[in-house]
Design an enzyme around this catalytic site. Structure first.
Site, mmCIF file in Angstrom:
data_model
loop_
_atom_site.group_PDB
_atom_site.id
_atom_site.type_symbol
_atom_site.label_atom_id
_atom_site.label_comp_id
_atom_site.label_asym_id
_atom_site.label_seq_id
_atom_site.Cartn_x
_atom_site.Cartn_y
_atom_site.Cartn_z
ATOM 1 N N ARG A 81 -9.043 -0.797 0.408
ATOM 2 C CA ARG A 81 -8.010 -1.077 1.420
ATOM 3 C C ARG A 81 -8.386 -0.466 2.767
ATOM 4 O O ARG A 81 -8.140 -1.054 3.824
ATOM 5 C CB ARG A 81 -6.649 -0.556 0.945
ATOM 6 C CG ARG A 81 -6.125 -1.362 -0.232
ATOM 7 C CD ARG A 81 -4.796 -0.848 -0.725
ATOM 8 N NE ARG A 81 -3.741 -1.042 0.252
ATOM 9 C CZ ARG A 81 -2.564 -0.436 0.190
ATOM 10 N NH1 ARG A 81 -2.285 0.395 -0.815
ATOM 11 N NH2 ARG A 81 -1.637 -0.655 1.099
ATOM 12 N N GLN A 116 6.688 2.588 7.259
ATOM 13 C CA GLN A 116 6.362 2.835 5.845
ATOM 14 C C GLN A 116 4.913 2.434 5.595
ATOM 15 O O GLN A 116 4.408 2.590 4.497
ATOM 16 C CB GLN A 116 7.259 1.983 4.945
ATOM 17 C CG GLN A 116 8.735 2.283 5.093
ATOM 18 C CD GLN A 116 9.577 1.186 4.440
ATOM 19 O OE1 GLN A 116 9.846 1.231 3.252
ATOM 20 N NE2 GLN A 116 10.001 0.218 5.211
ATOM 21 N N ASP A 119 -1.261 1.753 7.193
ATOM 22 C CA ASP A 119 -2.337 1.347 8.107
ATOM 23 C C ASP A 119 -2.119 2.016 9.472
ATOM 24 O O ASP A 119 -1.125 2.713 9.691
ATOM 25 C CB ASP A 119 -2.392 -0.190 8.215
ATOM 26 C CG ASP A 119 -1.122 -0.795 8.822
ATOM 27 O OD1 ASP A 119 -0.703 -0.348 9.907
ATOM 28 O OD2 ASP A 119 -0.541 -1.719 8.214
ATOM 29 N N HIS A 134 5.026 7.051 4.376
ATOM 30 C CA HIS A 134 4.333 6.939 3.090
ATOM 31 C C HIS A 134 2.861 7.302 3.166
ATOM 32 O O HIS A 134 2.076 6.921 2.302
ATOM 33 C CB HIS A 134 4.531 5.527 2.517
ATOM 34 C CG HIS A 134 5.965 5.251 2.142
ATOM 35 N ND1 HIS A 134 6.477 3.987 2.021
ATOM 36 C CD2 HIS A 134 6.979 6.107 1.858
ATOM 37 C CE1 HIS A 134 7.772 4.072 1.683
ATOM 38 N NE2 HIS A 134 8.088 5.340 1.589
ATOM 39 N N CYS A 142 -6.983 17.223 0.108
ATOM 40 C CA CYS A 142 -7.361 17.855 -1.157
ATOM 41 C C CYS A 142 -6.208 17.741 -2.154
ATOM 42 O O CYS A 142 -5.046 17.892 -1.784
ATOM 43 C CB CYS A 142 -7.706 19.321 -0.907
ATOM 44 S SG CYS A 142 -8.140 20.170 -2.424
ATOM 45 N N CYS A 145 -5.559 22.053 -2.537
ATOM 46 C CA CYS A 145 -5.204 22.955 -1.442
ATOM 47 C C CYS A 145 -4.768 22.130 -0.224
ATOM 48 O O CYS A 145 -4.622 20.923 -0.310
ATOM 49 C CB CYS A 145 -6.373 23.885 -1.090
ATOM 50 S SG CYS A 145 -7.726 23.115 -0.170
ATOM 51 N N CYS A 165 -12.224 24.290 -1.504
ATOM 52 C CA CYS A 165 -11.974 24.808 -2.858
ATOM 53 C C CYS A 165 -12.729 24.041 -3.950
ATOM 54 O O CYS A 165 -12.679 24.431 -5.115
ATOM 55 C CB CYS A 165 -10.468 24.795 -3.154
ATOM 56 S SG CYS A 165 -9.815 23.152 -3.439
ATOM 57 N N THR A 203 10.562 -5.272 6.055
ATOM 58 C CA THR A 203 10.706 -4.413 4.877
ATOM 59 C C THR A 203 11.751 -5.008 3.939
ATOM 60 O O THR A 203 12.771 -5.540 4.394
ATOM 61 C CB THR A 203 11.060 -2.948 5.256
ATOM 62 O OG1 THR A 203 11.245 -2.190 4.059
ATOM 63 C CG2 THR A 203 12.297 -2.842 6.126
HETATM 64 P P1 NAD Z 1 7.582 -5.023 0.645
HETATM 65 O O1 NAD Z 1 6.278 -5.621 0.217
HETATM 66 O O2 NAD Z 1 8.532 -4.579 -0.387
HETATM 67 O O3 NAD Z 1 8.380 -6.107 1.531
HETATM 68 C C1 NAD Z 1 7.738 -6.808 2.560
HETATM 69 C C2 NAD Z 1 8.823 -7.485 3.389
HETATM 70 O O4 NAD Z 1 8.181 -8.097 4.506
HETATM 71 C C3 NAD Z 1 9.574 -8.591 2.638
HETATM 72 O O5 NAD Z 1 10.960 -8.444 2.863
HETATM 73 C C4 NAD Z 1 9.052 -9.880 3.289
HETATM 74 O O6 NAD Z 1 10.029 -10.917 3.340
HETATM 75 C C5 NAD Z 1 8.712 -9.402 4.682
HETATM 76 N N1 NAD Z 1 7.680 -10.146 5.371
HETATM 77 C C6 NAD Z 1 6.632 -10.836 4.829
HETATM 78 N N2 NAD Z 1 5.879 -11.373 5.811
HETATM 79 C C7 NAD Z 1 6.468 -10.996 6.995
HETATM 80 C C8 NAD Z 1 6.146 -11.214 8.365
HETATM 81 N N3 NAD Z 1 5.067 -11.921 8.704
HETATM 82 N N4 NAD Z 1 6.936 -10.675 9.310
HETATM 83 C C9 NAD Z 1 8.035 -9.959 8.972
HETATM 84 N N5 NAD Z 1 8.391 -9.709 7.690
HETATM 85 C C10 NAD Z 1 7.610 -10.225 6.710
HETATM 86 O O7 NAD Z 1 7.223 -3.899 1.707
HETATM 87 P P2 NAD Z 1 7.953 -2.553 2.101
HETATM 88 O O8 NAD Z 1 9.420 -2.803 2.211
HETATM 89 O O9 NAD Z 1 7.198 -2.010 3.250
HETATM 90 O O10 NAD Z 1 7.743 -1.585 0.847
HETATM 91 C C11 NAD Z 1 6.572 -1.542 0.076
HETATM 92 C C12 NAD Z 1 5.708 -0.283 0.182
HETATM 93 O O11 NAD Z 1 4.334 -0.694 0.155
HETATM 94 C C13 NAD Z 1 5.865 0.507 1.429
HETATM 95 O O12 NAD Z 1 6.238 1.742 1.033
HETATM 96 C C14 NAD Z 1 4.495 0.616 2.083
HETATM 97 O O13 NAD Z 1 4.125 1.967 2.216
HETATM 98 C C15 NAD Z 1 3.554 0.013 1.113
HETATM 99 N N6 NAD Z 1 2.584 -0.943 1.762
HETATM 100 C C16 NAD Z 1 2.043 -0.726 2.992
HETATM 101 C C17 NAD Z 1 1.154 -1.672 3.556
HETATM 102 C C18 NAD Z 1 0.561 -1.411 4.909
HETATM 103 O O14 NAD Z 1 0.371 -0.265 5.283
HETATM 104 N N7 NAD Z 1 0.239 -2.448 5.693
HETATM 105 C C19 NAD Z 1 0.823 -2.817 2.859
HETATM 106 C C20 NAD Z 1 1.369 -2.984 1.596
HETATM 107 C C21 NAD Z 1 2.254 -2.050 1.062
#
Ligand code: NAD
Length: 254
Positions: A81, A116, A119, A134, A142, A145, A165, A203
């Site tokens: 990733r 959340q 990236d 997150h 680590c 530590c 460590c 989200t």
């Molecule tokens: P989720 O996967 O549960 O939900 C994604 C949401 O985004 C959905 O409601 C969906 O309808 C919506 N969505 C999809 N495409 C979209 C777009 N183009 N524009 C706007 N909305 C769109 O994600 P979450 O609620 O963030 O929770 C999942 C966990 O997974 C998080 O805690 C996160 O840390 C992690 N995660 C992070 C990444 C990243 O950093 N890019 C990627 C995957 C998962």
């Protein structure tokens, strides 16, 4: 004619109401999830389990138990990733949020980004990120530590050892069943409590305690804009729901 909503052309009324709220607000807080980065080519969590990883359960790859069972497997998943992240760029939604920060600063307002996402696309677009709730794909830490490794170590094919460590470095990600980092949670809660507009983007609103932040705003009467092509668990809290994607709706609103 189709029954499904056209998320490429969100309702003009919703866009106008959202734009009016953005124009009126001095302190804006943005709360983003995986959908924010979808149009940059980063799949949401479950969508990411494709190809080599499709036979794995997310809890095997993103939990302390999974790490104890097979740390090389977990390291490989996050390394993939991190490699993929280097190949993608912020989308028009990230860029619009960074532009909003510049506009609000110029008129003595501010924008706080609470994400959340693990990236760095908000940062690469030019936003200042208040909290990565997150964790981050960049820069392992680590397992034993407090040592933090450089970002480039996240790309190492073999699990690196801690120079302090000798224990293993692990991804700096909050896994299922782990506590959110206290400092990030505190900063995020403060930003939400202090804002006069919350914009919730991409989200599903089911991962707690992060999903409690919009509730905090709603309880204090702060208006909420939600941008999501699908209704989420947070849609009932939204003052304005924009049924569209981040890269389409945010430039239009901002
Ligand atoms: P989720 O996967 O549960 O939900 C994604 C949401 O985004 C959905 O409601 C969906 O309808 C919506 N969505 C999809 N495409 C979209 C777009 N183009 N524009 C706007 N909305 C769109 O994600 P979450 O609620 O963030 O929770 C999942 C966990 O997974 C998080 O805690 C996160 O840390 C992690 N995660 C992070 C990444 C990243 O950093 N890019 C990627 C995957 C998962």
């Amino acid at each position: 004619m189709s029954d499904s909503p056209d998320t490429d052309s969100p309702s003009a009324d919703a866009l106008a109401r959202a734009a009016a709220l953005v124009a009126e607000a001095a302190k804006v807080c943005v709360f983003s999830g995986a959908g924010m980065s979808a149009e940059s080519g980063i799949p949401t969590f479950r969508d990411a389990l494709t190809g080599l990883w499709e036979n794995y359960d997310p809890t095997d790859l993103a939990s302390p138990a999974g790490w104890r069972r097979d740390p090389d497997l977990v390291w490989g998943w996050y390394r993939d990733r991190a490699v993929r992240l280097r190949e993608v760029a912020p989308n028009d939604g990230h860029l619009a949020i960074a532009e909003l920060e510049r506009l609000k600063r110029a008129s003595t307002g501010r924008v706080s980004v609470v994400t959340q996402n693990v990236d760095d696309l908000h940062e690469r677009a030019g936003s200042t990120v208040t909290a990565h709730l997150h964790g981050s794909l960049l820069g392992p830490r680590c397992e034993a530590c407090a040592h933090r490794g450089e970002a480039k170590l996240s790309l190492a094919a073999e699990r690196p050892r801690c120079p302090e460590c000798g224990a293993s470095l692990r991804p700096d990600i909050v896994w299922f069943g782990e506590m959110l980092p206290e400092r990030e949670w505190h900063s995020a809660s403060e930003a939400v409590a202090a804002c006069d507009l919350l914009i919730v983007i991409g989200t599903s609103g089911v991962v707690r305690p992060a999903a409690d932040l919009p509730l905090l705003a709603a309880e204090s009467g702060t208006p909420i804009i939600e941008v999501n092509p699908e209704p989420s668990a947070l849609t009932p809290l939204a003052t304005v729901y924009v049924e569209s994607t981040a890269a389409v709706a945010l430039p239009a609103i901002i």
